[in-house]
Design an enzyme around this catalytic site. Structure first.
Site, PDB file in Angstrom:
ATOM      1  N   GLY A  86       0.803  -1.218   0.000  1.00 47.16           N
ATOM      2  CA  GLY A  86       0.000   0.000   0.000  1.00 47.16           C
ATOM      3  C   GLY A  86       0.834   1.265   0.000  1.00 47.16           C
ATOM      4  O   GLY A  86       2.025   1.237  -0.299  1.00 47.16           O
TER       5      GLY A  86
ATOM      6  N   HIS B 185       2.151   4.528  -5.079  1.00 44.50           N
ATOM      7  CA  HIS B 185       2.706   5.640  -5.862  1.00 44.50           C
ATOM      8  C   HIS B 185       2.838   5.174  -7.306  1.00 44.50           C
ATOM      9  O   HIS B 185       2.474   4.030  -7.629  1.00 44.50           O
ATOM     10  CB  HIS B 185       4.045   6.096  -5.266  1.00 44.50           C
ATOM     11  CG  HIS B 185       5.017   4.965  -5.021  1.00 44.50           C
ATOM     12  ND1 HIS B 185       5.537   4.200  -6.041  1.00 44.50           N
ATOM     13  CD2 HIS B 185       5.546   4.468  -3.873  1.00 44.50           C
ATOM     14  CE1 HIS B 185       6.354   3.304  -5.548  1.00 44.50           C
ATOM     15  NE2 HIS B 185       6.378   3.421  -4.237  1.00 44.50           N
TER      16      HIS B 185
ATOM     17  N   HIS C 110       4.203   1.593  -7.993  1.00 44.14           N
ATOM     18  CA  HIS C 110       3.222   0.508  -7.876  1.00 44.14           C
ATOM     19  C   HIS C 110       2.268   0.522  -9.075  1.00 44.14           C
ATOM     20  O   HIS C 110       1.943  -0.512  -9.644  1.00 44.14           O
ATOM     21  CB  HIS C 110       2.365   0.689  -6.623  1.00 44.14           C
ATOM     22  CG  HIS C 110       3.115   0.653  -5.332  1.00 44.14           C
ATOM     23  ND1 HIS C 110       3.266   1.751  -4.535  1.00 44.14           N
ATOM     24  CD2 HIS C 110       3.748  -0.356  -4.692  1.00 44.14           C
ATOM     25  CE1 HIS C 110       3.947   1.429  -3.449  1.00 44.14           C
ATOM     26  NE2 HIS C 110       4.269   0.146  -3.521  1.00 44.14           N
TER      27      HIS C 110
ATOM     28  N   GLN D 136       7.774  -9.456   7.853  1.00 50.05           N
ATOM     29  CA  GLN D 136       8.962  -9.098   7.066  1.00 50.05           C
ATOM     30  C   GLN D 136       9.657  -7.852   7.618  1.00 50.05           C
ATOM     31  O   GLN D 136      10.644  -7.398   7.062  1.00 50.05           O
ATOM     32  CB  GLN D 136       8.632  -8.941   5.578  1.00 50.05           C
ATOM     33  CG  GLN D 136       7.861  -7.682   5.225  1.00 50.05           C
ATOM     34  CD  GLN D 136       7.521  -7.629   3.752  1.00 50.05           C
ATOM     35  OE1 GLN D 136       6.737  -8.437   3.263  1.00 50.05           O
ATOM     36  NE2 GLN D 136       8.103  -6.677   3.023  1.00 50.05           N
TER      37      GLN D 136
ATOM     38  N   LYS E 189      13.207  -2.222  -8.316  1.00 43.82           N
ATOM     39  CA  LYS E 189      13.680  -1.411  -7.187  1.00 43.82           C
ATOM     40  C   LYS E 189      14.094  -2.325  -6.033  1.00 43.82           C
ATOM     41  O   LYS E 189      15.087  -2.103  -5.374  1.00 43.82           O
ATOM     42  CB  LYS E 189      12.571  -0.464  -6.756  1.00 43.82           C
ATOM     43  CG  LYS E 189      12.686   0.004  -5.348  1.00 43.82           C
ATOM     44  CD  LYS E 189      12.664   1.471  -5.260  1.00 43.82           C
ATOM     45  CE  LYS E 189      12.914   2.001  -3.876  1.00 43.82           C
ATOM     46  NZ  LYS E 189      12.326   1.234  -2.811  1.00 43.82           N
ATOM     47  N   ASP E 190      13.269  -3.371  -5.788  1.00 45.69           N
ATOM     48  CA  ASP E 190      13.594  -4.355  -4.746  1.00 45.69           C
ATOM     49  C   ASP E 190      14.223  -5.552  -5.451  1.00 45.69           C
ATOM     50  O   ASP E 190      13.629  -6.627  -5.527  1.00 45.69           O
ATOM     51  CB  ASP E 190      12.324  -4.743  -3.996  1.00 45.69           C
ATOM     52  CG  ASP E 190      11.687  -3.531  -3.341  1.00 45.69           C
ATOM     53  OD1 ASP E 190      12.094  -3.183  -2.235  1.00 45.69           O
ATOM     54  OD2 ASP E 190      10.804  -2.902  -3.969  1.00 45.69           O
TER      55      ASP E 190
END
Ligand code: AMP
Length: 280
Positions: free
Chosen positions: A31, A34, A37, A61, A149-150
């Protein structure tokens, strides 16, 4: 857009979709949505008949309780953004719905979760794997979309899917940035004005590593970048590593036959940001 909170309701909805022979694209999120996402959701929408998103701030996590407590949760705004973009279904469960029983599942990712995020956030990727596996079991998508990004998370998910032979295609998606280069992140809203003005240095320094690759040794490039970032007020580099794109192990020498990327985690005050740039 359908908003479902229970696993049973999602399973019923999904079986109706599957009975009609429609494909499902899935975007798991925590959530505070931006444009990063939303780019995943747009891509899922282009590739599939039905687009499903989930919003779940996954407690297992987070290894830092303050980070979990301060994680932004603007659910009404998120719902509006998903509706505007044409998402078909949102799965928005409670912690009790996702984890009715204590979780003991343990995944072995070998070296992949011993470096970078895995090293500095113990247990983080096990928590990610547990939640993504559960979400995959519930949503049973044809394709699932993850941001580069991840990057380490993406490699973990790709590994989990291939090890468990799950019939899901993992689609990596490019990093969406602000005009000044700062990678979009739900945590950016926590930056003070001053921190926000410094933050673009992260991408700038990573880009300079890329532009100057091979002009120095790998170690010199890393040390230069770390000291450059640490000179900024309130900025502290937790790690900065040039790694092999597949194994995520640090590289010692430049080798353009193998893809590599520069990855970084920095604290700007209390806010922890990660970013990376593919070198070649
Ligand atoms: P999160 O809500 O942070 O768990 O992120 C959900 C998904 O959005 C993950 O696959 C992230 O990699 C992806 N994502 C987050 N930020 C960006 C970004 N700036 N560009 C592209 N994808 C992103």
């Amino acid at each position: 857009m359908k908003i479902l909170n229970s696993v049973a309701d999602v399973k019923t909805y999904i079986s109706t979709i599957k009975a009609l022979g429609r494909s499902i694209g899935f975007v798991p999120t925590m959530g505070a949505l931006h444009e990063g996402h939303l780019s995943l959701i747009i891509r899922a929408h282009e590739d599939n008949d039905i687009t499903v998103a989930s919003i779940f701030v996954n407690p297992i996590q987070f290894n830092n309780k303050t980070d979990l407590a301060k994680y932004p949760r603007p659910i009404e705004k998120d719902i509006q953004k998903l509706e505007e973009i044409g998402c078909d279904m949102l799965f928005y469960p409670t912690v009790e719905e996702m984890y009715p029983e204590p979780v003991f599942d343990k995944y072995d990712f070998g070296q992949l979760d011993k470096v970078m995020e895995g090293k500095f956030r113990p247990g983080h990727f096990n928590g990610v794997a547990v939640v993504v596996r559960r979400l995959f079991d519930i949503v049973t998508p044809d394709k699932a979309y993850f941001g580069m990004k991840d990057y380490q998370q993406l490699r973990i998910i790709q590994t989990m899917v291939s090890t468990l032979k799950l019939p899901i295609e993992i689609i990596p998606c490019p990093i969406i940035r602000e005009k000044d280069g700062l990678a979009l992140s739900s945590r950016n809203v926590r930056l003070t004005k001053k921190q926000r003005s410094i933050a673009p240095a992260i991408f700038k320094v990573l880009s300079e590593i890329k532009d100057n690759a091979r002009k120095t040794t790998v170690e010199e490039a890393e040390n230069w970048a770390i000291s450059k970032l640490n000179k900024y007020d309130e900025m502290f580099v937790e790690y900065l590593s040039i790694v092999d794109s597949e194994t995520l192990l640090p590289i010692k020498d430049w080798d353009s036959t193998r893809s590599c990327l520069a990855c970084v985690a920095v604290f700007l005050g209390e806010v922890r940001l990660i970013d990376n740039v593919m070198i070649f």
